[in-house]
Scaffold this motif. Structure first.
Motif: not given
Length: 466
Positions: A268-289
């Motif tokens: 969760g990140l304050g001020g985030s929206d769908v515009r940056d969601a995908l980039a944050r998901l890709r940048e995270y050091p782990l991948s989800p199941d």
């Protein structure tokens, strides 16, 4: 003819001699040191002092940056320069002016009050002991000013009873106000835009981020998680704006429903929206199941602007005149009293803007394209996706214009959705939100969302063992 020496045979003569005695070199040197400090600390050098840690750095989107960069240095310079001028140039010692001069004490009262107000907005909630001591200093100067104005007897001077009573009344109000400043500096309560002193203090106390910049425990190496890795991706609703204990957020409550070997990650990140969601998901050091994506109607805000609509930015404190606004924003007491009442006008016609966005085809198409990018990426990576769609919590019944199109679109893409509006409409708004000035989810709603989300995951078989 030589002037005859006047014998110091009385207390009055002795006091006069002390006041007019020659200044020592060390005393004068102190004045020049104050001048040097005034030259070193000013609006032009604040940035450098921030870099070395002497002045606090201004947080991103800080509403009171002018106090750190301009007002506080100017108040300090004014205090230093006037004090230095008295030390270097005045015929009497500084302490005699402090004891006898009403103009000097009134000047100190104004300057110290300015310093107090400007310092209130800098890291509120921290350094309370120093803040209390400074309030007591202002109170001491206020008392001395009153004494010199209406109490101290001087030859040929008589204060009219009206002005004496007025001075005492103003002193009483000032005393009450300063004591209330001490009381309300301990008050913590969030605000929708984090624009209040109590909200800033709340964040300083409760908001801790991990190395990835999220309000979550440190990221464990992938090998240590034996079960499923579930990401909850979203904005301040996910981060828990207004929820003091992270364990009370719906992501953490979901964790308690799951197998101990499963791990829920809060992105969760304050001020985030769908515009940056995908980039944050890709940048995270782990991948989800499994990905849980949280949606709120203001996610379309910037897409509406890009689609050609005009957004009138919210303006807090805009319903009071500018001079009064200055004090309300900087006083713990006035800030608390002002925010005891909701101020819908700070949102301008924000609801109307959102309604425009969801009924404006270019904006909505652009918005859905961004949602599709996130869903397509998860599909390409074999990551099941679930949505949680929140309504506008202060007006759940009226939020269908925003939630229905999004819920329908996600379900057409095969994404199961927790439609919060479908069942939250049965609760009073005050039970769903953090407080009347902060429409983020309260603990009750976080718990309800966690239960609904867990039930949805079970129904769709996402929690079955691999």
């Amino acid at each position: 003819m030589a002037r005859k020496a006047v014998p110091l045979n009385s207390t009055t003569n002795f006091a006069v001699a002390i006041r007019l005695q020659q200044k020592s070199d060390l005393y004068v040197f102190t004045g020049y040191v104050l001048v040097a400090l005034a030259l070193a600390i000013n609006p032009f050098t604040v940035s450098w002092w921030q870099e070395v840690g002497f002045f606090p750095k201004i947080p991103q989107n800080f509403l009171h940056g002018i106090d750190v960069k301009i007002l506080l240095p100017l108040w300090l310079d004014l205090l230093l320069l006037v004090t230095a001028a008295i030390i270097i140039r005045a015929p009497r010692a500084l302490r005699t002016y402090l004891n006898d001069s009403f103009p000097l004490n009134f000047f100190l009262l104004v300057v110290l009050s300015g310093i107090l107000l400007s310092s209130n907005v800098i890291l509120p909630g921290k350094g309370r002991l120093l803040r209390i001591l400074f309030v007591l200093l202002v109170l001491f100067v206020l008392t001395n000013t009153l004494y010199l104005a209406v109490v101290k007897k001087e030859a040929g001077r008589e204060v009219h009873p009206f002005y004496r009573n007025l001075g005492v009344a103003l002193y009483g109000l000032g005393l009450i106000f300063l004591l209330l400043e001490i009381v309300f500096m301990f008050f913590l309560s969030t605000h929708r835009f984090n624009g209040t002193l109590a909200s800033r203090a709340w964040f300083i106390r409760y908001w801790e981020l991990n190395e990835e910049g999220y309000r979550d425990v440190p990221v464990r190496p992938e090998a240590t998680v034996k079960g499923k890795r579930i990401f909850v991706l979203g904005d301040s609703f996910v981060a828990g704006h207004g929820v003091a204990e992270a364990k009370d957020r719906f992501s953490d409550r979901l964790q308690r429903h799951l197998d101990p070997e499963d791990r829920v990650y809060n992105l969760g990140l304050g001020g985030s929206d769908v515009r940056d969601a995908l980039a944050r998901l890709r940048e995270y050091p782990l991948s989800p199941d499994l990905l849980v994506f949280s949606y709120y109607p203001n996610d379309i805000e910037r897409d509406g602007e890009e689609g050609g609509l005009t957004l009138l930015r919210p303006r807090s404190y805009n319903d009071v005149i500018l001079p009064l606004r200055f004090f309300i924003r900087r006083s713990y007491t006035l800030n608390y009293l002002y925010w005891q009442f909701p101020h819908p006008d700070e949102m301008s016609d924000y609801l109307g803007y959102l309604e425009q966005c969801y009924s404006h085809p270019p904006s909505l198409e652009l918005h859905f394209a961004r949602l599709d990018s996130l869903v397509d990426y998860c599909d390409s990576q074999g990551i099941p996706t679930v949505g949680v769609v929140f309504p506008l919590l202060e007006m759940v019944d009226r939020s269908g214009f925003a939630t229905e199109p999004v819920v329908g679109h996600l379900r057409r893409r095969g994404v199961p959705v927790v439609d919060v509006r479908s069942w939250a409409a049965g609760y009073p708004a005050e039970e769903l939100v953090v407080n009347p000035n902060d429409p983020h989810p309260g603990e009750l709603l976080h718990g309800l969302v966690a239960d609904s989300l867990y039930a949805l995951l079970q129904r769709n078989g996402y929690l079955e063992a691999e």
